[in-house]
Design a protein around this motif. Structure first.
Motif, PDB file in Angstrom:
ATOM      1  N   SER B 158       0.842  -1.210   0.000  1.00  0.00           N
ATOM      2  CA  SER B 158       0.000   0.000   0.000  1.00  0.00           C
ATOM      3  C   SER B 158       0.868   1.246   0.000  1.00  0.00           C
ATOM      4  O   SER B 158       1.304   1.699   1.059  1.00  0.00           O
ATOM      5  N   ASP B 162      -0.923   4.661   6.037  1.00  0.00           N
ATOM      6  CA  ASP B 162      -0.713   5.660   7.095  1.00  0.00           C
ATOM      7  C   ASP B 162       0.769   5.958   7.291  1.00  0.00           C
ATOM      8  O   ASP B 162       1.210   7.083   7.246  1.00  0.00           O
ATOM      9  N   MET B 223     -14.113   6.312   0.071  1.00  0.00           N
ATOM     10  CA  MET B 223     -12.830   5.604   0.195  1.00  0.00           C
ATOM     11  C   MET B 223     -11.874   6.373   1.097  1.00  0.00           C
ATOM     12  O   MET B 223     -11.147   5.778   1.894  1.00  0.00           O
ATOM     13  N   ASN B 224     -11.882   7.698   0.990  1.00  0.00           N
ATOM     14  CA  ASN B 224     -11.002   8.490   1.856  1.00  0.00           C
ATOM     15  C   ASN B 224     -11.340   8.283   3.323  1.00  0.00           C
ATOM     16  O   ASN B 224     -10.466   8.272   4.177  1.00  0.00           O
ATOM     17  N   GLU B 225     -12.629   8.104   3.573  1.00  0.00           N
ATOM     18  CA  GLU B 225     -13.046   7.966   4.962  1.00  0.00           C
ATOM     19  C   GLU B 225     -12.842   6.537   5.453  1.00  0.00           C
ATOM     20  O   GLU B 225     -12.403   6.314   6.568  1.00  0.00           O
ATOM     21  N   LYS B 226     -13.139   5.548   4.596  1.00  0.00           N
ATOM     22  CA  LYS B 226     -13.212   4.171   5.079  1.00  0.00           C
ATOM     23  C   LYS B 226     -12.128   3.222   4.561  1.00  0.00           C
ATOM     24  O   LYS B 226     -11.742   2.301   5.272  1.00  0.00           O
ATOM     25  N   ALA B 227     -11.702   3.411   3.320  1.00  0.00           N
ATOM     26  CA  ALA B 227     -10.838   2.382   2.737  1.00  0.00           C
ATOM     27  C   ALA B 227      -9.396   2.563   3.193  1.00  0.00           C
ATOM     28  O   ALA B 227      -8.851   3.666   3.129  1.00  0.00           O
ATOM     29  N   ALA B 228      -8.810   1.480   3.662  1.00  0.00           N
ATOM     30  CA  ALA B 228      -7.434   1.537   4.148  1.00  0.00           C
ATOM     31  C   ALA B 228      -6.475   1.780   2.995  1.00  0.00           C
ATOM     32  O   ALA B 228      -6.631   1.229   1.912  1.00  0.00           O
ATOM     33  N   GLY B 229      -5.490   2.608   3.244  1.00  0.00           N
ATOM     34  CA  GLY B 229      -4.416   2.803   2.275  1.00  0.00           C
ATOM     35  C   GLY B 229      -4.838   3.445   0.964  1.00  0.00           C
ATOM     36  O   GLY B 229      -4.156   3.296  -0.043  1.00  0.00           O
ATOM     37  N   ILE B 230      -5.979   4.149   0.960  1.00  0.00           N
ATOM     38  CA  ILE B 230      -6.399   4.834  -0.270  1.00  0.00           C
ATOM     39  C   ILE B 230      -6.626   6.307   0.037  1.00  0.00           C
ATOM     40  O   ILE B 230      -7.280   6.650   1.019  1.00  0.00           O
TER      41      ILE B 230
END
Ligand code: SF4
Ligand code: SF4
Lengths: 221, 288
Positions: B158, B162, B223-230
């Motif tokens: 990814s 983070d 996706m910005n709120e929920k998807a990891a690494g995106i």
């Protein structure tokens, strides 16, 4: 470390006690008192509820620690009330339930679900710290347990599921591997994470766990 | 030429993804695959994506093989212990499947059987190690195999995680364990991707940039709120918001991203689940 417990719902307790009309209650003065699941107050409350359900309470006792041999004494001190009861409802962790069962022939029922071995981090907030994996890795993880704190029990770093520092399994929990990374980074020990960790040995924690001081535990497993 | 040979020859490759059905009717899966026939070099088959129970990825790969398309077998550690994983790897090879993408897998509570027992006996790194170990002619217990498989082992990374450092450390371990190619989580910012590629250049391993096609501004925000690494940049979300033809805009953005990363990596992995027509439009428009 304490056994962290949660009271079963009354409906389940009612089902468990379906065929029993009189009950002796046992609470625990240690972990279950801390968790507010089996201390003096909860035992009294349970007695009231069972009476409402039409049960007779023959007596009750809060044993300082139900998970050890104190049970023998407690059982003999309360022998009359226990004899009068059809069964014993134990408001202690499952260790307590099983230990008590060693000292009585009466049917023993659990009133609690034992969740994990943990600590009370702040009032009312309980957290699991160790799942007794049998091969402790804390020595290179900055004292944070990835087997317990990472739901996947990963050994080679984060899974890629963390979002804003939180674990993919629960946004209420920090990603254990990000915490480990930060801790090791502060300690200047990031090299610990560069080393590739191979397969975990799950046979070190197969049930039932048995350990003999003379080192022959392997024979029993 | 297969995926391994194309990457070895320095060809810019394109992979995409199909999801097997929940059930046994593979008509839709076949239709999706047909839309990209001849346009992509290989097709990933997801392994019960998002922990939702469905037809298996091994069966899906087998079907792709029958349909004359090259599969990438996605295999996760979520549902199988090391005995089942090794066995499925051997099965895959015996069925003519060489490309395997080794993943940790999502946690079970994210899917539709949250009460299932999570396995995670191995992790992505040790699963890669396992595949390469089988190639050496013995299993994890050191027992000799009657005929060894040969895989082209892939892994995931990814670039927008983070913390990038632990991601790269893990990528290094995957390479050390034997990963031969990488497909990345979705990327939208070619400049940041260039930084990422410069950090992993020393690994000398082919990287296929993940392209997830936007359908709407809401999808980007979600996706910005929920998807990891995106991380979808705000300006792209704005563009999607203003566009009257969202589908065309999504394709245009994907093409732009591909053009931006083309010189940086060895291929792209395009994900437009359920919209394979757009995958094919993107490939045409990007001149790949
Ligand atoms: S590594 Fe194992 S023994 Fe050590 S804290 Fe974690 S679970 Fe407990
Ligand atoms: S997000 Fe972090 S803690 Fe959660 S499963 Fe992944 S690595 Fe483990």
């Amino acid at each position: 470390m304490k056994a962290i417990t949660k009271q079963k719902g009354l409906a389940e307790i009612e089902r468990l006690l379906e065929k029993e009309s009189s009950v002796f209650l046992v609470g625990c003065g240690t972990c279950a008192t801390m968790c507010h699941t089996g201390g003096k107050d909860e035992v009294l409350e349970m007695a009231r509820r069972l009476v409402d359900l039409g049960k007779t309470i023959t007596g009750s006792v809060v044993i300082p620690t139900v998970c050890d041999a104190q049970d023998r004494e407690a059982v003999s001190e309360n022998v009359k009330a226990i004899d009068e009861a059809d069964c014993i409802l134990v408001m202690a962790c499952a260790y307590g339930v099983q230990t008590l069962a060693l000292y009585t022939d009466k049917p023993v029922y659990p009133a609690l679900d034992t969740l994990f071995m943990g600590q009370e981090m702040s009032p009312g907030v309980f957290s699991e710290v160790c799942v007794q994996c049998g091969e402790c890795v804390l020595g290179w993880t900055g004292g944070i347990c990835p087997i317990t704190a990472c739901p996947k029990g990963l050994l080679n770093g984060p899974c890629g599921g963390a979002k804003n520092g939180k674990c993919e399994v629960s946004s209420a929990r920090d990603c254990a591997w990000e915490v480990i990374y930060e801790r090791l980074s502060q300690q200047g020990k990031l090299d610990n994470l560069r080393k590739r960790r191979s397969l975990r040995n799950f046979s070190a924690s197969t049930q039932p766990g048995v350990y003999l001081l003379d080192g022959k535990d392997g024979d029993l497993k | 030429m297969n995926l391994r040979e194309k990457l070895a020859a320095g060809r810019f490759v394109i992979t995409c993804e199909v999801g097997p059905p929940k059930g046994v009717d593979v008509t839709e899966m076949k239709r999706s695959a047909e839309r990209v026939r001849g346009k992509v070099d290989a097709v990933n088959v997801t392994d019960q994506q998002s922990s939702v129970m469905r037809l298996g990825s091994l069966a899906g790969c087998c079907l792709l093989n029958q349909w004359g398309m090259e599969p990438v077998f996605q295999i996760t550690c979520r549902d199988r212990n090391r005995i089942a994983l090794q066995s499925d790897l051997l099965s895959a090879y015996a069925l003519g499947i060489e490309n395997v993408l080794c993943l940790t897998g999502d946690y079970v509570t994210l899917g539709d059987h949250p009460q299932a027992k999570p396995v995670f006996d191995l992790d992505s790194v040790s699963l890669i190690e396992t595949a390469r170990e089988l190639e050496n002619g013995h299993d994890l217990a050191g027992k000799e195999l009657n005929g060894a498989p040969r895989f082209f082992v892939g892994a995931c990374v990814s670039p927008e995680a983070d913390f990038i450092e632990p991601q790269i450390m893990k990528m290094e371990k995957k390479v050390e364990a034997g990963a031969q190619f990488f497909q990345t989580q979705a990327i939208y910012d070619a400049r940041k991707f260039a930084d990422f590629m410069s950090m992993v250049r020393h690994l000398k391993v082919p990287v296929l940039a993940g392209i997830v096609v936007l359908r709407s501004a809401a999808m980007g925000r979600y996706m910005n709120e929920k998807a990891a690494g995106i991380r979808v940049p705000e300006n792209l979300i704005d563009e999607m918001d203003k566009a009257s033809d969202k589908a065309a805009k999504g394709v245009e953005i994907a093409v732009r991203t591909i053009t931006g990363v083309k010189g940086l990596c060895q291929g792209v992995h395009i994900i437009a689940i359920g919209q394979e027509k757009r995958t094919s439009d993107i490939i045409d428009a990007a001149g790949l």
